[in-house]
Write a protein that holds these residues in place. Structure first.
Motif, PDB file in Angstrom:
ATOM      1  N   PHE A 192     -58.354  75.035  78.747  1.00 50.40           N
ATOM      2  CA  PHE A 192     -58.245  73.764  79.466  1.00 50.40           C
ATOM      3  C   PHE A 192     -56.952  73.724  80.288  1.00 50.40           C
ATOM      4  CE2 PHE A 192     -56.765  69.273  79.370  1.00 50.40           C
ATOM      5  CZ  PHE A 192     -57.742  68.726  80.186  1.00 50.40           C
ATOM      6  N   ILE A 193     -55.836  74.140  79.683  1.00 51.63           N
ATOM      7  CA  ILE A 193     -54.545  74.147  80.378  1.00 51.63           C
ATOM      8  C   ILE A 193     -54.578  75.112  81.563  1.00 51.63           C
ATOM      9  CG2 ILE A 193     -52.119  74.848  80.149  1.00 51.63           C
ATOM     10  CD1 ILE A 193     -52.201  73.575  77.347  1.00 51.63           C
ATOM     11  N   ALA A 194     -55.272  76.218  81.422  1.00 47.48           N
ATOM     12  CA  ALA A 194     -55.362  77.185  82.519  1.00 47.48           C
ATOM     13  C   ALA A 194     -56.087  76.600  83.723  1.00 47.48           C
ATOM     14  CB  ALA A 194     -56.073  78.450  82.038  1.00 47.48           C
ATOM     15  N   LYS A 195     -57.033  75.712  83.489  1.00 47.84           N
ATOM     16  CA  LYS A 195     -57.891  75.223  84.566  1.00 47.84           C
ATOM     17  C   LYS A 195     -57.497  73.860  85.137  1.00 47.84           C
ATOM     18  CE  LYS A 195     -61.847  77.773  82.856  1.00 47.84           C
ATOM     19  NZ  LYS A 195     -63.084  77.702  82.097  1.00 47.84           N
ATOM     20  N   ILE A 196     -56.790  73.042  84.391  1.00 46.40           N
ATOM     21  CA  ILE A 196     -56.494  71.684  84.837  1.00 46.40           C
ATOM     22  C   ILE A 196     -55.494  71.703  85.998  1.00 46.40           C
ATOM     23  CG2 ILE A 196     -54.587  71.270  83.224  1.00 46.40           C
ATOM     24  CD1 ILE A 196     -55.792  68.419  82.840  1.00 46.40           C
ATOM     25  N   ARG A 197     -55.558  70.700  86.844  1.00 43.19           N
ATOM     26  CA  ARG A 197     -54.621  70.571  87.965  1.00 43.19           C
ATOM     27  C   ARG A 197     -53.274  70.114  87.412  1.00 43.19           C
ATOM     28  NH1 ARG A 197     -55.790  66.890  93.241  1.00 43.19           N
ATOM     29  NH2 ARG A 197     -55.538  65.251  91.703  1.00 43.19           N
ATOM     30  N   LYS A 198     -52.216  70.821  87.823  1.00 45.94           N
ATOM     31  CA  LYS A 198     -50.878  70.556  87.288  1.00 45.94           C
ATOM     32  C   LYS A 198     -49.881  70.344  88.425  1.00 45.94           C
ATOM     33  CE  LYS A 198     -51.377  74.476  84.864  1.00 45.94           C
ATOM     34  NZ  LYS A 198     -52.760  74.715  84.602  1.00 45.94           N
ATOM     35  N   TYR A 199     -49.060  69.313  88.283  1.00 49.60           N
ATOM     36  CA  TYR A 199     -47.945  69.073  89.196  1.00 49.60           C
ATOM     37  C   TYR A 199     -46.669  69.164  88.376  1.00 49.60           C
ATOM     38  CZ  TYR A 199     -51.323  67.326  92.577  1.00 49.60           C
ATOM     39  OH  TYR A 199     -52.368  67.211  93.447  1.00 49.60           O
ATOM     40  N   VAL A 200     -45.675  69.849  88.915  1.00 48.12           N
ATOM     41  CA  VAL A 200     -44.407  70.030  88.225  1.00 48.12           C
ATOM     42  C   VAL A 200     -43.317  69.372  89.067  1.00 48.12           C
ATOM     43  CG1 VAL A 200     -42.782  71.685  87.254  1.00 48.12           C
ATOM     44  CG2 VAL A 200     -45.245  72.206  87.283  1.00 48.12           C
ATOM     45  N   PHE A 201     -42.620  68.420  88.465  1.00 46.51           N
ATOM     46  CA  PHE A 201     -41.577  67.669  89.152  1.00 46.51           C
ATOM     47  C   PHE A 201     -40.224  68.260  88.795  1.00 46.51           C
ATOM     48  CE2 PHE A 201     -45.291  65.119  88.967  1.00 46.51           C
ATOM     49  CZ  PHE A 201     -45.307  64.414  90.164  1.00 46.51           C
ATOM     50  N   SER A 202     -39.538  68.778  89.812  1.00 44.75           N
ATOM     51  CA  SER A 202     -38.244  69.417  89.581  1.00 44.75           C
ATOM     52  C   SER A 202     -37.439  69.428  90.874  1.00 44.75           C
ATOM     53  CB  SER A 202     -38.444  70.850  89.100  1.00 44.75           C
ATOM     54  OG  SER A 202     -37.201  71.516  89.028  1.00 44.75           O
TER      55      SER A 202
END
Length: 188
Positions: free
Chosen positions: A75-85
């Motif tokens: 699930f983590i591999a496929k979900i859309r992820k935004y990283v705030f940095s």
């Protein structure tokens, strides 16, 4: 409009990590429905950089992982992820970097079609999102542990935030789930 949900594990004395970043104090709930709930409710995760590097990059399948851990990894591999940095220039894995115009970017994503958004990070990203008024709900998993020291959940929060309790749930492990929404008028 999609909701931004901050879901966070916290000790009774308000810490999200031990003094050296330990997470071994967290009780693992053998709840078969947890992953199903996550998959059904969220299609996007917002991470802070440290949380992304620690938890957001899917790991290669290891033979010692349980079936539930393998499903979560997939699930983590496929979900859309935004990283705030503000400090990262490039990211490993498939996270999309956001390092400017945070409020505008988050509001645009919340206005898109889709499921709710999970905010997964430490106190710095949480403070930023609280200060910008972007968090729609808080789900605190209160673990029956007292750490005595560590990284406090609400570090740096200077303004009072009034919350309305929506639901409580006690898990078999002793963890209590507290589900809150900010009061509309934000007064105590």
């Amino acid at each position: 409009m999609r909701k931004l949900i901050a879901e966070i594990a916290v000790s009774l004395d308000g810490f999200i990590e031990g003094p050296d970043g330990e997470l071994d104090w967290m009780l693992v709930e053998k709840d078969e429905d947890y992953l199903k709930t996550i998959k059904n409710r969220f299609d996007t995760i917002f991470y802070g950089r440290v949380s992304y590097e620690r938890f957001g990059i899917a790991q290669p399948d290891e033979p010692f992982l349980s079936d539930q851990e393998k499903q979560l990894n997939d699930f983590i591999a496929k979900i859309r992820k935004y990283v705030f940095s503000y400090t990262a220039k490039h990211l490993p894995g498939n996270g999309m970097l956001v390092n400017e115009n945070i409020e505008t970017v988050v509001k645009r994503i919340k206005d898109e079609e889709g499921k709710d958004i999970l905010l997964f990070g430490g106190p710095d990203i949480l403070k930023t999102f609280i200060d910008l008024g972007l968090v729609d709900e808080y789900i605190l998993a209160l673990h029956p542990r007292i750490l005595g020291a560590g990284k406090p959940l609400f570090r740096g929060i200077t303004n009072q935030l009034s919350l309305k309790l929506l639901q409580t749930r006690r898990l078999k492990s002793g963890v209590v789930i507290l589900h809150y929404r900010p009061n509309q008028d934000n007064s105590a």
